[in-house]
Design a protein around this motif. Structure first.
Motif, mmCIF file in Angstrom:
data_model
loop_
_atom_site.group_PDB
_atom_site.id
_atom_site.type_symbol
_atom_site.label_atom_id
_atom_site.label_comp_id
_atom_site.label_asym_id
_atom_site.label_seq_id
_atom_site.Cartn_x
_atom_site.Cartn_y
_atom_site.Cartn_z
ATOM 1 N N GLY A 55 0.785 -1.229 0.000
ATOM 2 C CA GLY A 55 0.000 0.000 0.000
ATOM 3 C C GLY A 55 0.815 1.276 0.000
ATOM 4 N N LYS A 56 2.141 1.142 -0.098
ATOM 5 C CA LYS A 56 3.019 2.314 -0.101
ATOM 6 C C LYS A 56 3.842 2.326 -1.384
ATOM 7 C CE LYS A 56 3.492 2.434 4.887
ATOM 8 N NZ LYS A 56 4.413 2.373 6.019
ATOM 9 N N LYS A 57 4.080 3.533 -1.873
ATOM 10 C CA LYS A 57 4.896 3.665 -3.078
ATOM 11 C C LYS A 57 6.316 3.232 -2.753
ATOM 12 C CE LYS A 57 5.998 6.829 -6.795
ATOM 13 N NZ LYS A 57 5.828 8.173 -7.345
ATOM 14 N N ARG A 58 6.755 2.181 -3.460
ATOM 15 C CA ARG A 58 8.082 1.624 -3.216
ATOM 16 C C ARG A 58 8.648 1.097 -4.526
ATOM 17 N NH1 ARG A 58 6.187 -1.293 2.047
ATOM 18 N NH2 ARG A 58 6.894 0.206 3.587
ATOM 19 N N PRO A 59 9.421 1.891 -5.208
ATOM 20 C CA PRO A 59 10.034 1.376 -6.442
ATOM 21 C C PRO A 59 10.946 0.199 -6.120
ATOM 22 C CG PRO A 59 10.934 3.525 -5.838
ATOM 23 C CD PRO A 59 9.848 3.227 -4.863
ATOM 24 N N ALA A 60 10.970 -0.771 -7.017
ATOM 25 C CA ALA A 60 11.762 -1.972 -6.754
ATOM 26 C C ALA A 60 12.154 -2.646 -8.062
ATOM 27 C CB ALA A 60 10.949 -2.939 -5.890
ATOM 28 N N ASN A 61 13.256 -3.364 -8.002
ATOM 29 C CA ASN A 61 13.678 -4.224 -9.105
ATOM 30 C C ASN A 61 12.987 -5.571 -8.921
ATOM 31 O OD1 ASN A 61 15.816 -2.405 -10.119
ATOM 32 N ND2 ASN A 61 16.739 -2.839 -8.141
ATOM 33 N N ARG A 62 12.419 -6.087 -10.017
ATOM 34 C CA ARG A 62 11.786 -7.403 -9.933
ATOM 35 C C ARG A 62 11.796 -8.058 -11.311
ATOM 36 N NH1 ARG A 62 5.459 -5.692 -8.999
ATOM 37 N NH2 ARG A 62 5.185 -4.649 -11.004
ATOM 38 N N ILE A 63 11.649 -9.364 -11.281
ATOM 39 C CA ILE A 63 11.614 -10.140 -12.518
ATOM 40 C C ILE A 63 10.332 -10.965 -12.529
ATOM 41 C CG2 ILE A 63 12.742 -11.953 -13.881
ATOM 42 C CD1 ILE A 63 15.428 -10.946 -12.733
ATOM 43 N N LEU A 64 9.597 -10.838 -13.627
ATOM 44 C CA LEU A 64 8.380 -11.620 -13.833
ATOM 45 C C LEU A 64 8.701 -12.684 -14.870
ATOM 46 C CD1 LEU A 64 5.855 -8.649 -14.180
ATOM 47 C CD2 LEU A 64 6.557 -9.839 -12.089
ATOM 48 N N ALA A 65 8.543 -13.931 -14.489
ATOM 49 C CA ALA A 65 8.827 -15.055 -15.380
ATOM 50 C C ALA A 65 7.508 -15.655 -15.831
ATOM 51 C CB ALA A 65 9.673 -16.095 -14.662
ATOM 52 N N HIS A 66 7.175 -15.455 -17.093
ATOM 53 C CA HIS A 66 5.970 -16.056 -17.663
ATOM 54 C C HIS A 66 6.385 -17.397 -18.263
ATOM 55 C CE1 HIS A 66 3.705 -12.253 -17.381
ATOM 56 N NE2 HIS A 66 4.866 -11.690 -17.666
ATOM 57 N N VAL A 67 5.841 -18.469 -17.708
ATOM 58 C CA VAL A 67 6.238 -19.818 -18.118
ATOM 59 C C VAL A 67 5.005 -20.655 -18.439
ATOM 60 C CG1 VAL A 67 8.341 -19.733 -16.706
ATOM 61 C CG2 VAL A 67 6.239 -20.723 -15.760
ATOM 62 N N ARG A 68 5.259 -21.825 -19.011
ATOM 63 C CA ARG A 68 4.196 -22.796 -19.262
ATOM 64 C C ARG A 68 4.024 -23.647 -18.009
ATOM 65 N NH1 ARG A 68 6.804 -26.073 -23.383
ATOM 66 N NH2 ARG A 68 8.637 -25.200 -22.404
ATOM 67 N N HIS A 77 11.152 -26.920 -8.566
ATOM 68 C CA HIS A 77 11.847 -26.481 -9.791
ATOM 69 C C HIS A 77 11.819 -24.957 -9.896
ATOM 70 C CE1 HIS A 77 10.918 -30.644 -11.403
ATOM 71 N NE2 HIS A 77 12.199 -30.523 -11.651
ATOM 72 N N PHE A 78 10.649 -24.389 -9.657
ATOM 73 C CA PHE A 78 10.505 -22.940 -9.801
ATOM 74 C C PHE A 78 11.200 -22.187 -8.664
ATOM 75 C CE2 PHE A 78 6.775 -24.281 -12.454
ATOM 76 C CZ PHE A 78 7.336 -23.897 -13.662
ATOM 77 N N THR A 79 11.258 -22.782 -7.480
ATOM 78 C CA THR A 79 12.000 -22.164 -6.379
ATOM 79 C C THR A 79 13.492 -22.149 -6.703
ATOM 80 O OG1 THR A 79 10.323 -22.851 -4.787
ATOM 81 C CG2 THR A 79 12.500 -22.312 -3.902
ATOM 82 N N THR A 80 13.980 -23.223 -7.287
ATOM 83 C CA THR A 80 15.380 -23.275 -7.741
ATOM 84 C C THR A 80 15.620 -22.213 -8.799
ATOM 85 O OG1 THR A 80 15.558 -25.627 -7.233
ATOM 86 C CG2 THR A 80 17.113 -24.746 -8.863
ATOM 87 N N LEU A 81 14.691 -22.082 -9.749
ATOM 88 C CA LEU A 81 14.790 -21.058 -10.783
ATOM 89 C C LEU A 81 14.937 -19.674 -10.153
ATOM 90 C CD1 LEU A 81 14.410 -20.336 -13.897
ATOM 91 C CD2 LEU A 81 11.999 -20.011 -13.302
ATOM 92 N N CYS A 82 14.084 -19.362 -9.187
ATOM 93 C CA CYS A 82 14.127 -18.043 -8.518
ATOM 94 C C CYS A 82 15.471 -17.819 -7.823
ATOM 95 C CB CYS A 82 12.991 -17.927 -7.498
ATOM 96 S SG CYS A 82 11.342 -17.876 -8.217
ATOM 97 N N ALA A 83 15.948 -18.825 -7.113
ATOM 98 C CA ALA A 83 17.220 -18.693 -6.392
ATOM 99 C C ALA A 83 18.384 -18.473 -7.355
ATOM 100 C CB ALA A 83 17.467 -19.931 -5.528
#
Length: 177
Positions: A55-68, A77-83
């Motif tokens: 609820g607060k303005k907080r600029p941030a770096n993030r990655i969105l992974a769109h996968v099948r 598998h996806f937790t390993t991917l994130c790490a």
């Protein structure tokens, strides 16, 4: 086949983008037996965007992974991917070092990668004129398309020459030729 959207609030140089894109491509292609040609990465400078967290303005770096989704790909598998993606970000950007790294991205560090979100949003699609396989069907799909890859490579398509070379040199893909 996946699309990685890198939203960054700090300036990234071309070499940093190149390194991140290569790293994410290698991570994804090795975890999910996908040739590099089919891993898409897009960078968006979101420094001027209004992003809210809690609820607060907080600029941030993030990655969105769109996968099948599905195909035997587990949460692990996806937790390993994130790490692995987070480790690549830290390596490329020099975790905790450099200019403009204080003030917001993750607990007071604009250079920190605050989040990696894996979104199972790709239900169907096509890439370079080929229908995408269902998740987990990549090996079967690759075997079934080797003839098309060879045809395109023979016609002078450098991307498909690269795919065939990658399939010849990667242990996890070599058996599919």
């Amino acid at each position: 086949m996946p699309l990685y959207e890198i939203e960054h609030i700090i300036p990234l140089s071309s070499p940093q983008k190149d390194d991140l894109a290569r790293s994410i491509t290698q991570i994804h292609s090795r975890l999910f037996t996908t040739p590099s040609l089919f891993v898409n990465v897009r960078f968006t400078d979101t420094a001027s965007h209004d992003v809210y967290i809690g609820g607060k303005k907080r600029p941030a770096n993030r990655i969105l992974a769109h996968v099948r989704p599905g195909g035997g790909r587990s949460v692990e598998h996806f937790t390993t991917l994130c790490a692995q993606i987070t480790a690549a970000w830290d390596r490329v950007l020099g975790e905790g070092e450099g200019e403009g790294r204080e003030g917001g991205g993750g607990g007071g560090d604009d250079g920190a990668l605050r989040a990696v979100f894996v979104l199972g949003t790709i239900v169907a699609g096509s890439e370079v004129g080929l229908a995408l396989p269902a998740a987990g069907e990549d090996k079967k799909w690759l075997q079934g398309n080797v003839g098309e890859f060879e045809k395109r490579a023979k016609a002078g398509d450098g991307e498909f020459r690269d795919v065939l070379e990658e399939m010849r040199t990667r242990e996890d893909l070599r058996e599919l030729l």
